[in-house]
Write a protein that holds these residues in place. Structure first.
Motif: not given
Length: 288
Positions: A228-254
């Protein structure tokens, strides 16, 4: 044409032999065997009633073939020349199939492809015309990971003799600079790269620890299920705050998936990636 209903035990024993033989042909990094390639080409022309060519050239790569053919015929476009290329050793899958049924099962009326079979054993790609044939050397380097996917973390996965190269990370083609100039790959570039498979590669190359450190990612919500993953927020230069879902798929890759800024939980963000509302989304029992 002769017909068969079932292979004999002896014929079945030869299946693995031919599979291994043609796998080796398909992955060969040997240079062109010019005399063998010329003989095979002449046979291929004669087998279909054509007059064999008299001019034969050898080049190092597809790009070199395009350059040469354009010099010989300036009216030809690069796209046309590329689309006219035969694959030589890289036609191993279907040529091996037919050679097996011709030589082992003894089916008739397959002799017309003898020339192509022999050509695959002696060169890489090629262009055939009325009086001119351009052979290409096979790549001088092909690298794989432990799962036999194209991969090289220190250089090109496929390298031709004139420097033409293909870079790949565990089966996915990537920009060469991510390997040759690691400093060019930043966390911001990795997380915002448009192609999702390449984005995953970029994140793996950098490593999540470096990405999180570089962008000082803030964990908004972490689900107990890594798929299901982890919800993250990062401050990207020249863009601002963005949210990303870090998730592991069935093949164990993130993966790092961009999600709308209004996402509050990892489950909500995961549901959004599938086009569901969080209230109607059920965690799948099995993922493929």
């Amino acid at each position: 044409m002769s017909k068969i209903d079932k292979l004999t035990p002896e014929q079945e024993d030869q299946l693995e032999v031919f599979a291994n033989k043609w796998l080796e042909i398909g992955l060969s990094t040997e240079p062109v065997d010019l005399e063998a390639a010329k003989a095979a080409t002449i046979k291929a022309y004669l087998n279909v009633g054509l007059t064999p060519p008299t001019q034969f050239h050898v080049v190092d790569s597809p790009n070199a073939a395009i350059d040469l053919i354009q010099k010989l015929d300036p009216k030809k476009s690069k796209k046309d020349i590329f689309n006219e290329m035969g694959y030589g050793c890289h036609d191993a899958s279907w040529l091996g199939f037919y050679e097996y049924f011709k030589d082992v099962v003894k089916l008739d009326n397959l002799e017309k492809i003898d020339g192509l079979i022999e050509l695959a054993k002696s060169c890489g790609w090629y262009n055939m015309y009325e009086d001119v044939v351009v052979f290409q050397h096979r790549p001088c380097q092909i690298k794989f990971d432990n799962e036999k996917r194209l991969h090289n973390d220190v250089g090109a996965a496929i390298l031709y003799r004139d420097g033409l190269s293909v870079y790949a990370w565990h089966g996915t083609v990537i920009p060469s600079e991510w390997i040759e100039d690691p400093k060019s790959l930043t966390a911001t570039k990795a997380l915002t790269w448009e192609n999702i498979e390449q984005r995953r590669c970029a994140c793996e190359i950098l490593g999540w620890a470096k990405i999180l450190q570089e962008l000082d990612a803030k964990v908004i919500n972490e689900d107990e299920d890594p798929e299901v993953g982890t919800l993250l927020e990062v401050e990207i230069p020249d863009i601002g705050p963005e949210r990303f879902l870090r998730v592991m798929c069935g093949t164990k890759r993130e993966f790092a998936l961009p999600v709308p800024p209004e996402m509050k939980t990892a489950l909500e963000a995961n549901a959004w990636t599938f086009g569901f509302d969080k209230d109607e989304f059920l965690k799948p029992e099995v993922r493929t």
